[in-house]
Design a protein around this motif. Sequence first.
Motif, short mmCIF file in Angstrom:
data_model
loop_
_atom_site.label_atom_id
_atom_site.label_comp_id
_atom_site.label_asym_id
_atom_site.label_seq_id
_atom_site.Cartn_x
_atom_site.Cartn_y
_atom_site.Cartn_z
N MET A 142 4.11 4.29 -2.15
CA MET A 142 5.16 3.17 -1.99
C MET A 142 4.59 2.08 -2.31
SD MET A 142 6.58 4.17 2.12
CE MET A 142 7.46 2.77 2.10
N VAL A 143 5.38 0.86 -2.67
CA VAL A 143 5.09 -0.32 -3.04
C VAL A 143 4.99 -1.20 -1.63
CG1 VAL A 143 5.70 -2.42 -4.23
CG2 VAL A 143 5.82 -0.26 -5.10
N ARG A 144 3.98 -1.71 -1.56
CA ARG A 144 3.99 -2.62 -0.02
C ARG A 144 4.57 -3.87 -0.15
NH1 ARG A 144 -1.50 -2.66 3.31
NH2 ARG A 144 -0.59 -3.75 5.26
N ASP A 145 5.28 -4.05 0.90
CA ASP A 145 6.13 -5.39 1.18
C ASP A 145 5.13 -6.33 1.79
OD1 ASP A 145 7.67 -7.59 1.39
OD2 ASP A 145 9.29 -6.59 2.79
N VAL A 146 4.76 -7.55 1.46
CA VAL A 146 3.60 -8.31 2.43
C VAL A 146 4.59 -9.69 2.61
CG1 VAL A 146 1.72 -7.42 1.10
CG2 VAL A 146 2.83 -9.36 0.07
N ILE A 152 -0.06 -2.93 -3.68
CA ILE A 152 0.42 -4.37 -4.14
C ILE A 152 0.67 -4.06 -5.69
CG2 ILE A 152 0.05 -6.58 -4.40
CD1 ILE A 152 -0.07 -5.84 -1.56
N ALA A 153 1.98 -3.97 -6.20
CA ALA A 153 2.46 -3.75 -7.72
C ALA A 153 2.87 -5.16 -8.18
CB ALA A 153 3.87 -2.74 -7.48
N ARG A 154 2.80 -6.18 -7.51
CA ARG A 154 3.37 -7.42 -7.83
C ARG A 154 2.68 -8.37 -7.48
NH1 ARG A 154 9.46 -9.60 -9.07
NH2 ARG A 154 8.97 -11.72 -9.49
#
Length: 270
Positions: free
Chosen positions: A10-14, A79-81
């Motif tokens: 999963m891509v994390r939402d920070v 963290i993808a972005r």
Amino acid sequence: MPLTSAEPGMVRDVSRQLLFLGTGTSVGVPVVGCGCPTCRSGDPRDSRTRTSVVLGLPEGTLLIDTTPDLRTQLLRERIARVDAVLYTHDHVDHVYGLDDIRPICFASGRSLPLSCEERVELRIRKAFDYAFSAEPPAGGGVPKVVFERIGSEPFELLGQRIVPLRLKHGPFDVLGFRFGDVAYCTDTNAIPDETWPSLAGLDTLILDCLRPTPHPTHFSLPEALAVAARVRARRTLFVHMGHELSHAATQAALPAGVELAYDGLVVPLV
């Protein structure tokens, strides 16, 4: 104790969070070749990559410093972005992971803005000269970046007003930053008189704390505690820690409101 809430794949939402990517000193913890109790510890909070954070700001994700552990940190935390990078200073443990932003640039299709002082830009241009060559090297990609110069004046970045905090790091001038009621002050052993007013009214202070004994460029534990007592933030979190500070034993002796940060720790941003 889990160091991250991100699930595999999963891509994390920070969003509206400050996430500690790393909390260790320049050599990290465990230290190569060391057999001390902290370096052999089974407590995951004693495993510290080089100090860095990401912040979920209103208009994107901000990375502070590009450590040599950056790839590992971004993968670990999903963290993808990253939309911008902000630098505290130009030392190796805060700059030399810059090449790891290449996949982020490839995915976004644009140059990544780097906000820094002139000395940091000069260091990056020298250390990563291949990225700025008039004739790009054949094969492979290079980190695509664009510099945005900052100084001591407040500025806007990703929809957030940021207040630079001038700090002393031994003989070096470095920057900390204030984001609303949170201040990030790594790599320092002295706070100039003109900076103290900018630390008033904090909810959370993130502060350098290397080891129990004095050091020429970092706060010792007693010195960091003295700063925490003067600032009087609701919560103080120590970073840039060496293997002299084991998490559990040190935390047990700290006063209320003062904690050791650890890799993966999350602080909400209001």
